[in-house]
Design an enzyme around this catalytic site. Structure first.
Site, PDB file in Angstrom:
ATOM      1  N   ASP A 169      -2.741  -0.469 -19.838  1.00  0.00           N
ATOM      2  CA  ASP A 169      -2.707   0.916 -19.360  1.00  0.00           C
ATOM      3  C   ASP A 169      -2.468   0.963 -17.854  1.00  0.00           C
ATOM      4  OD1 ASP A 169      -5.063  -0.080 -18.445  1.00  0.00           O
ATOM      5  OD2 ASP A 169      -6.351   1.513 -19.224  1.00  0.00           O
TER       6      ASP A 169
ATOM      7  N   ASP B 177     -21.225  -5.149  -6.460  1.00  0.00           N
ATOM      8  CA  ASP B 177     -21.450  -4.190  -5.383  1.00  0.00           C
ATOM      9  C   ASP B 177     -22.633  -3.294  -5.702  1.00  0.00           C
ATOM     10  OD1 ASP B 177     -19.960  -3.302  -2.869  1.00  0.00           O
ATOM     11  OD2 ASP B 177     -18.383  -4.269  -4.060  1.00  0.00           O
TER      12      ASP B 177
ATOM     13  N   ASP C 119     -23.192  -2.359  -0.051  1.00  0.00           N
ATOM     14  CA  ASP C 119     -22.198  -1.566   0.667  1.00  0.00           C
ATOM     15  C   ASP C 119     -22.849  -0.745   1.788  1.00  0.00           C
ATOM     16  OD1 ASP C 119     -19.333  -0.520   0.437  1.00  0.00           O
ATOM     17  OD2 ASP C 119     -20.482   1.350   0.393  1.00  0.00           O
TER      18      ASP C 119
ATOM     19  N   ASP D 220      -4.869  -6.676 -16.267  1.00  0.00           N
ATOM     20  CA  ASP D 220      -4.967  -5.551 -17.203  1.00  0.00           C
ATOM     21  C   ASP D 220      -4.792  -6.070 -18.630  1.00  0.00           C
ATOM     22  OD1 ASP D 220      -4.584  -3.250 -18.685  1.00  0.00           O
ATOM     23  OD2 ASP D 220      -2.572  -2.856 -17.881  1.00  0.00           O
TER      24      ASP D 220
ATOM     25  N   HIS E 176     -10.979  -6.099   0.180  1.00  0.00           N
ATOM     26  CA  HIS E 176     -10.242  -4.936  -0.316  1.00  0.00           C
ATOM     27  C   HIS E 176     -10.032  -3.850   0.748  1.00  0.00           C
ATOM     28  CE1 HIS E 176     -14.423  -3.927  -0.435  1.00  0.00           C
ATOM     29  NE2 HIS E 176     -14.115  -2.651  -0.590  1.00  0.00           N
ATOM     30  N   ASP E 177     -10.626  -4.019   1.934  1.00  0.00           N
ATOM     31  CA  ASP E 177     -10.473  -3.025   2.998  1.00  0.00           C
ATOM     32  C   ASP E 177      -9.558  -3.503   4.118  1.00  0.00           C
ATOM     33  OD1 ASP E 177     -12.306  -1.270   1.834  1.00  0.00           O
ATOM     34  OD2 ASP E 177     -14.014  -2.135   2.915  1.00  0.00           O
TER      35      ASP E 177
ATOM     36  N   ASP F 124      -9.077  -4.669 -15.887  1.00  0.00           N
ATOM     37  CA  ASP F 124     -10.322  -4.401 -16.609  1.00  0.00           C
ATOM     38  C   ASP F 124     -11.133  -5.676 -16.811  1.00  0.00           C
ATOM     39  OD1 ASP F 124      -9.114  -5.661 -18.969  1.00  0.00           O
ATOM     40  OD2 ASP F 124      -7.857  -3.865 -18.971  1.00  0.00           O
TER      41      ASP F 124
HETATM   42  C1  NOJ Z   1     -17.240  -0.073   2.420  1.00  0.00           C
HETATM   43  C2  NOJ Z   1     -16.333  -0.408   1.266  1.00  0.00           C
HETATM   44  O1  NOJ Z   1     -15.919  -1.740   1.390  1.00  0.00           O
HETATM   45  C3  NOJ Z   1     -15.194   0.576   1.319  1.00  0.00           C
HETATM   46  O2  NOJ Z   1     -14.176   0.232   0.411  1.00  0.00           O
HETATM   47  C4  NOJ Z   1     -15.745   1.955   1.037  1.00  0.00           C
HETATM   48  O3  NOJ Z   1     -14.719   2.899   1.202  1.00  0.00           O
HETATM   49  C5  NOJ Z   1     -16.877   2.297   1.997  1.00  0.00           C
HETATM   50  N1  NOJ Z   1     -17.802   1.227   2.166  1.00  0.00           N
HETATM   51  C6  NOJ Z   1     -17.666   3.488   1.496  1.00  0.00           C
HETATM   52  O4  NOJ Z   1     -18.421   3.132   0.388  1.00  0.00           O
END
Ligand code: NOJ
Length: 555
Positions: free
Chosen positions: A25, A98, A202, A21, A327-328, A29
Site C-alpha cells: 500500500d 520512541d 522524544d 512495505d 529521521h530529522d 509496516d
Molecule cells: C523530535 C522528533 O525527532 C521529531 O521528528 C519530532 O517532530 C519532534 N521531536 C516533535 O515530537
C-alpha cells in the site's frame, strides 16, 4: 568487566514508514521489518530503535500520538508487533521504541476531554492559560513553537489558550499533574511487559515548564527555552519514572537532549543518579548550518572537533549516543562529502570516525549503503516542518529565495525517502507504490548491488560493526584528540590496557600530509582498516588521500 548490554552493540534506527512495505500500500509496516531481520542480523547490529508505530493522525509522522496502547493500522496490528518482539528475541536483537510524552496528538482522548470544559477531569492534563489583553485574545506570553510561530493556540469554546512547543496539533502535557506522570509510568510498563528493552524519549528535556509563564528572553527564532529546558522538578520527575518503571527492567533509556546544557547532561546520565542511560546531544549537528538553515560553504572541522571533544571527555560514569543521521537530519554523505566523486570513500570515512568514539553508535536506515539527500523541488516538501518554514519565509522575496536555495539541504524529507533495497521501480521498498519518494539514484545505490561488491560501503560497515561489537578498547578507552587545531584532519586515539587505536580521517577532497611526530611517540604502525587499499605496517606520518581514513592498532 561486565557492562550494560547497550555498551557492547551497534544500534540501527528504523523509520517504519519508509523501511519495507509488506502489504503493497506504499507504507512500510511491521511485517516488512520482520522480513528484513535476517538482513539486520547479518549486518551485525545488536539493537534497533523503532520510530513511532502508535496510533496517530500523522500530522508529524507519528510524533503526535492519539493512543499509546494501539499500533497504527498503517503499520499493522498488535499481533504483528508481538511477533516482531518474538523474532527479535530469537535473533538476540534488542529493541527500543520512541516514547513521545512531551505532547500528545490533539486527537488523543485526553485532549478531546480536556478541551470540553474548564472543570473536565482531564483539563489539567494539559497546560491551559488565560490570554492577555482586555478580551484575553493575546497569547499568555511570547514563547514560540520549535516549529515556528507562537507556542499557544486559543480555544474559543473555553476561552483559554493551550501550550504546544511543536504544532498546534501537538498539545503539551502537564507534567506537574501527578496523574499525567502516573499515566506515563503505566505506558512505559505496558511496553516493557510486551518485551521492549527501552525507550528513546522524544524532546524529554522540555517536559517541565515554568508555570509562572514569564516571557522568554528575545531571540531570533526560538523564544522561551530558559523556562522549559530541564526546568524545575525535571530531575525529580525523571527519577520517579526510573524508580517506578525503568529500573524494574534491564532497560536502556535515552533522552533526546534538545537544548540541554553540559552540566545537566552530566547529572542526568551519571549512573549513580538513576535517571537516563544516555543523551542524544546536538552540538555536532548544528555547526555546519548558520542559524539552523543556511549551510556553510565549507565544513568547519575545528568546530566539529570541539563539539566531539566536549562530549567525549565525559567522566567514565557517563555514556554517549553517537550518530551522524536520523529521521530529522539530512543524509551525512550529502552533508559532509562535498565532492561526490568520493561518495563511497566519504561514507566509509564518516562511519569510521563515528564508530571508534566512546558511546553506542547508531546507524539510520540506508546510511549503511550511503543513501543521499533527495533532489527536492518545491512540490516535494510535504513535511510539517518544511511547510512551517515555508509559511514563515514566503512572506518576503528574500525569504522565498532563501527557502528555495537552502531548504533542500536541511529538510527532513531527505531522510524519509524509501529504503533502497534494489534497483526495481520502487527500490524493493514496495511492489506497487510509495507514500513519499524513491531517490532516482536507487539504480546505483542499493543493498542488492552492495551485497555483491566486496569493496562496497555495506560490507565495510559490516566489518566495522563486527569490530566495534564487544570491543573493550572502544568501550572504555581513554580518548585523545591529537590535532585539535588542524583544519582538515581529525586524528584521535582510544587507549585501554596497553592497547591503542589511532584513528586518522581526512574530511576534505585534497591530499594532506599528516605529521604526528610531536604528538604521538610511534613512527610505524599497523593499519587494520582503511577506505583505500592500505594495509599492514606503515609509516604513520604519511599522506592521506581525499576523505581517507586509516585506523592503526598498537599493543
Ligand atoms: C523530535 C522528533 O525527532 C521529531 O521528528 C519530532 O517532530 C519532534 N521531536 C516533535 O515530537
Amino acid at each position: 568487566m561486565k557492562t550494560r548490554w547497550y555498551k557492547d552493540v551497534v544500534f540501527y534506527q528504523i523509520y517504519p514508514r519508509s523501511f519495507c512495505d509488506s502489504k503493497s500500500d506504499g507504507i512500510g509496516d511491521i511485517k516488512g521489518i520482520i522480513s528484513k531481520l535476517d538482513y539486520l542480523k547479518e549486518l551485525g547490529i545488536g539493537g534497533i530503535w523503532l520510530s513511532p508505530i502508535y496510533k496517530s493522525p500523522n500530522f508529524d509522522m507519528g510524533y503526535d500520538i492519539s493512543d499509546y496502547y494501539k499500533v497504527s493500522k498503517d503499520y499493522g496490528t498488535m499481533e504483528d508487533f508481538d511477533l516482531l518482539i518474538k523474532e527479535l528475541k530469537k535473533k538476540d536483537i534488542k529493541i527500543i521504541i520512541d516514547l513521545v510524552v512531551n505532547h500528545t496528538s490533539d486527537e488523543h482522548n485526553w485532549f478531546i476531554e480536556s478541551k470540553k470544559s474548564i472543570d473536565n477531569p482531564y483539563r489539567n492534563y494539559y497546560i491551559w492559560k488565560k490570554g492577555k489583553g482586555k478580551d484575553g485574545l493575546k497569547p499568555p506570553n511570547n514563547w514560540t513553537s520549535r516549529f515556528l510561530g507562537p507556542a499557544w493556540t486559543y480555544d474559543g469554546n473555553t476561552k483559554e489558550w493551550y501550550l504546544h512547543l511543536f504544532t498546534d496539533k501537538q498539545p503539551d502535557l502537564n507534567w506537574d499533574n501527578i496523574k499525567v506522570r502516573e499515566e506515563i509510568k503505566d505506558i512505559c510498563n505496558y511496553w516493557f511487559e510486551k518485551g521492549v528493552n527501552g525507550f528513546r524519549c522524544d524532546v524529554i528535556t522540555y517536559i517541565v515548564k515554568n508555570q509562572t509563564f514569564e516571557n522568554g528572553k528575545y531571540k531570533p527564532l526560538i523564544v522561551g527555552d530558559e523556562h522549559f529546558v530541564m526546568y524545575g522538578k525535571w530531575h525529580e520527575y525523571i527519577k520517579y519514572l526510573h524508580k517506578e518503571s525503568w529500573s524494574k527492567y534491564d532497560s536502556y533509556i535515552i533522552a533526546e537532549g534538545m537544548g540541554a546544557k553540559y552540566k545537566d547532561v552530566l547529572d542526568a546520565t551519571n549512573e549513580l543518579n538513576k535517571e537516563f542511560d544516555s543523551f542524544i546531544t546536538f552540538d555536532h549537528m548544528s555547526i555546519d548550518f548558520i542559524k539552523g538553515l543556511i549551510p556553510r560553504k565549507k565544513l568547519n572541522l575545528i568546530k566539529l572537533k570541539i563539539s566531539y571533544n566536549k562530549w567525549q571527555q565525559l567522566p567514565k560514569e557517563n555514556w554517549q549516543t553517537l550518530y551522524n543521521e536520523n529521521h530529522d537530519q539530512p543524509r551525512s554523505v550529502s552533508r559532509y562529502i562535498k565532492n561526490t566523486e568520493y561518495h563511497d570513500e566519504g561514507a566509509k570515512m564518516l562511519f569510521t570516525t563515528e564508530v571508534f568514539l566512546k558511546g553506542t553508535p547508531y546507524i539510520f536506515q540506508g546510511q549503511e549503503i550511503g543513501m543521499t539527500n533527495y533532489p527536492l523541488k518545491m512540490e516535494d516538501y510535504n513535511d510539517i516542518f518544511s511547510q512551517m518554514v515555508f509559511k514563515k519565509s514566503s512572506k518576503t522575496l528574500i525569504g522565498r529565495t532563501l527557502f528555495k536555495k537552502y531548504m533542500s539541504s536541511y529538510a527532513r524529507e531527505n531522510a524519509r525517502t524509501s529504503m533502497q533495497w534494489n534497483d526495481s521501480a520502487f527500490a524493493g521498498f514496495s511492489s506497487s507504490k510509495v507514500w513519499y519518494r524513491v531517490n532516482p539514484n536507487k539504480d546505483r545505490i542499493n543493498v542488492d548491488k552492495q551485497q555483491k561488491n566486496l569493496s562496497s560501503i555495506l560490507l565495510y560497515y559490516k566489518s566495522l560493526i563486527a569490530l566495534r561489537t564487544n570491543n573493550e578498547v572502544i568501550k572504555f578507552g581513554e580518548y585523545k584528540d591529537l590535532l585539535p587545531t588542524h583544519k582538515m584532519l581529525y586524528v584521535y586515539t582510544r587507549s585501554y590496557k596497553n592497547k591503542t587505536y589511532l584513528v586518522c580521517s581526512n574530511f576534505f577532497d585534497k591530499e594532506v600530509k599528516m605529521d604526528l611526530s610531536k604528538v604521538f611517540d610511534k613512527k610505524i604502525g599497523f593499519v587494520i582498516l582503511s577506505n583505500y587499499e592500505v594495509a599492514g605496517e606503515r609509516n604513520i606520518n604519511d599522506i592521506l588521500k581525499p576523505y581517507e581514513t586509516r585506523v592503526f592498532y598498537f599493543k
